[in-house]
Design a protein around this motif. Structure first.
Motif, short mmCIF file in Angstrom:
data_model
loop_
_atom_site.label_atom_id
_atom_site.label_comp_id
_atom_site.label_asym_id
_atom_site.label_seq_id
_atom_site.Cartn_x
_atom_site.Cartn_y
_atom_site.Cartn_z
N ALA A 18 7.69 7.14 -11.94
CA ALA A 18 7.05 6.85 -10.65
C ALA A 18 7.38 5.44 -10.16
N SER A 19 7.41 4.46 -11.08
CA SER A 19 7.70 3.08 -10.67
C SER A 19 9.08 2.96 -10.04
N MET A 20 10.07 3.61 -10.64
CA MET A 20 11.43 3.53 -10.12
C MET A 20 11.52 4.15 -8.73
N PHE A 21 10.91 5.32 -8.54
CA PHE A 21 10.94 5.97 -7.23
C PHE A 21 10.21 5.16 -6.18
N ALA A 22 9.07 4.57 -6.55
CA ALA A 22 8.29 3.78 -5.60
C ALA A 22 9.09 2.55 -5.14
N ILE A 23 9.73 1.87 -6.07
CA ILE A 23 10.53 0.70 -5.72
C ILE A 23 11.76 1.10 -4.92
N ALA A 24 12.42 2.20 -5.33
CA ALA A 24 13.63 2.67 -4.64
C ALA A 24 13.31 3.05 -3.19
N LEU A 25 12.19 3.73 -2.97
CA LEU A 25 11.82 4.12 -1.60
C LEU A 25 11.45 2.89 -0.78
N GLY A 26 10.76 1.92 -1.41
CA GLY A 26 10.43 0.68 -0.70
C GLY A 26 11.68 -0.08 -0.29
N ALA A 27 12.67 -0.15 -1.20
CA ALA A 27 13.93 -0.83 -0.89
C ALA A 27 14.70 -0.08 0.20
N SER A 28 14.64 1.25 0.17
CA SER A 28 15.32 2.05 1.19
C SER A 28 14.73 1.78 2.57
N LEU A 29 13.41 1.68 2.66
CA LEU A 29 12.75 1.39 3.94
C LEU A 29 13.16 0.02 4.47
N GLY A 43 1.33 9.30 -5.73
CA GLY A 43 1.74 10.63 -5.29
C GLY A 43 2.70 11.29 -6.27
N ILE A 44 3.68 10.51 -6.76
CA ILE A 44 4.63 11.04 -7.73
C ILE A 44 3.94 11.31 -9.06
N LYS A 45 3.03 10.43 -9.45
CA LYS A 45 2.29 10.64 -10.70
C LYS A 45 1.49 11.94 -10.65
N LEU A 69 0.83 -1.21 0.00
CA LEU A 69 0.00 0.00 0.00
C LEU A 69 0.86 1.26 0.00
N LEU A 70 1.98 1.20 0.71
CA LEU A 70 2.89 2.34 0.74
C LEU A 70 3.50 2.57 -0.65
N THR A 71 3.90 1.49 -1.31
CA THR A 71 4.42 1.60 -2.69
C THR A 71 3.38 2.21 -3.61
N LEU A 72 2.14 1.76 -3.46
CA LEU A 72 1.06 2.29 -4.29
C LEU A 72 0.84 3.79 -4.04
#
Length: 567
Positions: free
Chosen positions: A199-210, A189-191, A181-184
């Protein structure tokens, strides 16, 4: 190498736009390639390998300036559906079977190009392809729910999975669902705030960072695991060679589906940018790209519509976009794969669902119901087949439906009775009454090439239409141009039977068009022409003039006889 020719005549003014487009394409391709690797059932780095060499090869051999090749949802779903049961849980065997099937797909594409089978781009009708892509999209979406909710499907097919939904939802792993849900939320949000950002790259990158910062693996959140980068290393196959037999026909199906899908994308962007693409060369380019992917230990590729759209939207002018983007992905695949191990599987599931939603167009499927009922049923049949009997059988059914649709059109085509309008132009007789039938002459057109399997239908339709005529018919003229396209002895025998039938009724049988060919075929089939057999004219207008002249001569002769008798 059409692409090389373009690069040799490269204009400096294109460079800034090509670099901008390449960065955007790479940013979109990276997360999607990793996600499609998960869908295919192989290591994440394999998805990156599947981008690099194929993109470079297509840049040289392809005829489209905007098309980006790479992993595609439909091809990955097909491979996963076939290879997973054959591999039986052996990851090394799974990977090697994927590579083998990719190489076989490339071989089929090159063979098709050699025999000039680019016409296969039109083989699967749009309704069939629409049903296929919608079915694959729904299958992928349902399959990714397991990653988002943190459970594992025990069933292989969609229907059984849907039946077990209540049980599976009770097994929901809430930390995994939270990451999804956070990735979504990050994606949308970026879109919304920065529509031009990947947006996909940022969503995955932030998920991996967490996951990395808070060590979320301890809460049971699954990640893609260790990703061994570097140059791809060839491995000797460790499976029974007999398994290859199981891959031959699926690889052929995959080649057709990949090519048709790619051509739809290539043609649409070529038309938008004012140039044309060569279907046979595109088949060759796709084949070499798949062989390149297999050599670099990747999986099957096709035209990527989403990445092509990104390229076009950012002003990409030439194949240099693919070369630059491939270089960026190669650098990451070789030197910077370590951070990839922290990417949560749930985040990849979200990206795959979003990518699959772009394939969905159920609204258009429903619109077909009003526009073309036959196309609607064709689309719906393909869609349901993919959903309920599986991707591989569904694709096979789609190919067969395309073949049957063609055969049905040839075997049972439309036909017309022709007449002449006030300007003397030959046209179909219809409710508009713009054309009138010619007195004493019946003109018939059959809208399909005549061959052995539709000749009896032609004969039946001609006699049925002739029997409906109220006036006395002296001559039957067949428009030979659309139906007599090649020599078929069965057709010639049928024509000879028709001539006998009409002669017994005192009616002349004549053909209009293709005079030289028909006379040559008559000679081979030993069919008489002229006064003793079938009349053949150069075209319809000459046939009409000759018959009308004959009618006038007969009328004048009839008038002269009573005068001579009275004298």
């Amino acid at each position: 190498m059409p692409g090389l020719n373009t690069l040799c005549h490269y204009e400096k003014s294109w460079f800034a736009d090509d670099v901008k487009a390449a960065l955007s394409v790479a940013a979109v391709a990276l997360p999607v390639a990793i996600a499609y690797a998960q869908l295919t059932g192989v290591n994440a780095v394999v998805g990156l390998y599947s981008c690099v060499l194929p993109m470079l090869v297509y840049a040289l051999f392809g005829t489209s300036k905007q098309l980006i090749v790479g992993p595609d949802a439909a091809t990955c779903a097909v491979i996963a559906a076939l290879i997973t049961p054959l591999a039986a849980g052996d990851s090394t065997k799974h990977w090697q079977l994927v590579i083998t099937m990719t190489a076989m797909t490339g071989f089929w594409c090159i063979l098709a190009s050699r025999f000039k089978l680019g016409v296969l781009a039109d083989f699967l009708s749009k309704p069939i392809l629409m049903g296929l892509l919608n079915g694959v999209a729904i299958t992928v979406i349902v399959g990714q729910f397991s990653k988002i909710f943190g459970f594992t499907f025990d069933e292989r097919y969609l229907l059984e999975r849907l039946g077990g939904v209540p049980t599976y939802l009770a097994q929901t792993h809430f930390p995994t669902l939270t990451i999804a849900l956070l990735t979504l939320a990050i994606y949308f949000g970026i879109k919304r705030l920065r529509p031009t950002w990947p947006a996909s790259m940022f969503a995955i990158a932030l998920g991996a960072s967490l996951v990395w910062l808070f060590k979320l693996e301890q809460f049971g959140i699954k990640t893609i695991g260790v990703v061994e980068g570097g140059l791809p290393l060839f491995q000797t196959p460790e499976f029974n060679v007999g398994i290859i037999r199981e891959l031959v026909m699926p690889a052929l199906n995959l080649a057709i589906i990949s090519f048709v899908s790619m051509m739809l994308t290539a043609r649409s962007f070529a038309a938008k940018n004012g140039y044309d693409v060569d279907a046979d060369k595109e088949f060759m380019a796709l084949g070499i790209a798949n062989l390149a992917s297999a050599v670099s230990q990747g999986f099957a590729v096709s035209g990527a519509s989403s990445r092509t759209a990104v390229n076009d939207a950012n002003g990409g002018k030439s194949q240099l976009v693919s070369i630059i983007a491939a270089g960026i992905i190669a650098i990451i695949a070789i030197f910077f794969t370590a951070p990839l191990e922290f990417i949560p599987s749930a985040a990849l599931g979200v990206v795959l669902i979003i990518a699959s939603i772009h394939l969905l167009d159920l609204k258009m499927v429903w619109k077909l119901r009003l526009k073309d009922r036959q196309a609607f049923y064709l689309t719906l049949t393909t869609l349901l087949a993919v959903l309920f009997i599986g991707v591989i059988p569904g694709i096979t059914l789609a190919v067969l439906l395309g073949l049957f649709q063609f055969i049905r059109t040839v075997m049972r085509p439309t036909d017309h009775i022709l007449g002449v309008d006030i300007n003397g132009v030959v046209r179909s007789l219809d409710a508009s009454d713009k054309a009138k039938a010619v007195d004493g002459i019946f003109i018939y057109r059959f809208n399909s090439p005549l061959t052995y399997f539709n000749s009896s239908f032609f004969k039946r339709r001609l006699l049925e239409q002739y029997a409906r005529q109220k006036d006395d018919i002296e001559c039957v003229i067949i428009d030979a141009v659309p139906c007599f396209t090649h020599l078929d002895l069965s057709v010639m025998a049928m024509l000879s039977d028709l001539e006998v039938i009409f002669r017994k009724r005192g009616v002349r049988l004549e053909l209009a068009g293709r005079k030289r060919q028909l006379l040559a075929w008559f000679e081979k089939a030993e069919i008489k022409s002229g006064h003793e057999g079938i009349y053949v004219h150069s075209d319809l207008y000459l046939a009409l003039r000759m018959n009308q002249k004959k009618q006038i001569t007969e009328e004048n002769s009839a008038k002269e006889e009573p005068e001579q008798t009275s004298v």
